[in-house]
Motif scaffolding. Structure first.
Motif, mmCIF file in Angstrom:
data_model
loop_
_atom_site.group_PDB
_atom_site.id
_atom_site.type_symbol
_atom_site.label_atom_id
_atom_site.label_comp_id
_atom_site.label_asym_id
_atom_site.label_seq_id
_atom_site.Cartn_x
_atom_site.Cartn_y
_atom_site.Cartn_z
ATOM 1 N N ALA A 7 0.979 -1.101 -0.002
ATOM 2 C CA ALA A 7 -0.145 0.101 0.004
ATOM 3 C C ALA A 7 0.921 1.291 -0.038
ATOM 4 N N TRP A 8 2.083 1.240 0.574
ATOM 5 C CA TRP A 8 2.744 2.496 0.947
ATOM 6 C C TRP A 8 3.485 2.442 -0.440
ATOM 7 N N THR A 9 4.045 1.565 -0.982
ATOM 8 C CA THR A 9 4.713 1.607 -2.350
ATOM 9 C C THR A 9 3.650 2.357 -3.730
ATOM 10 N N ILE A 10 2.274 1.467 -3.606
ATOM 11 C CA ILE A 10 1.355 2.152 -4.363
ATOM 12 C C ILE A 10 1.166 3.823 -4.253
ATOM 13 N N VAL A 16 4.021 10.684 -6.880
ATOM 14 C CA VAL A 16 5.278 10.917 -7.774
ATOM 15 C C VAL A 16 4.486 11.140 -9.021
ATOM 16 N N ALA A 17 3.589 10.358 -9.673
ATOM 17 C CA ALA A 17 3.102 10.511 -10.982
ATOM 18 C C ALA A 17 2.535 11.609 -11.039
#
Length: 45
Positions: A7-10, A16-17
């Motif tokens: 979840a943190w990565t997504i 960032v996107a």
């Protein structure tokens, strides 16, 4: 722990996107086989 990491990565990727989209703006054209650099070199020949 693993779900939290995913979840943190997504979430980080999404932020960032959005930041890149805000700074650079939306792409002018869809990415396809005809890249601007290829068109430029083709027109220079």
């Amino acid at each position: 722990m693993r779900k939290q990491l995913v979840a943190w990565t997504i979430l980080t990727s999404a932020l960032v996107a959005v930041a890149v989209w805000t700074v650079l703006g939306p792409p002018d054209h869809a990415a396809g086989p005809h890249l601007p650099s290829r068109d430029l070199t083709a027109s220079m020949r």
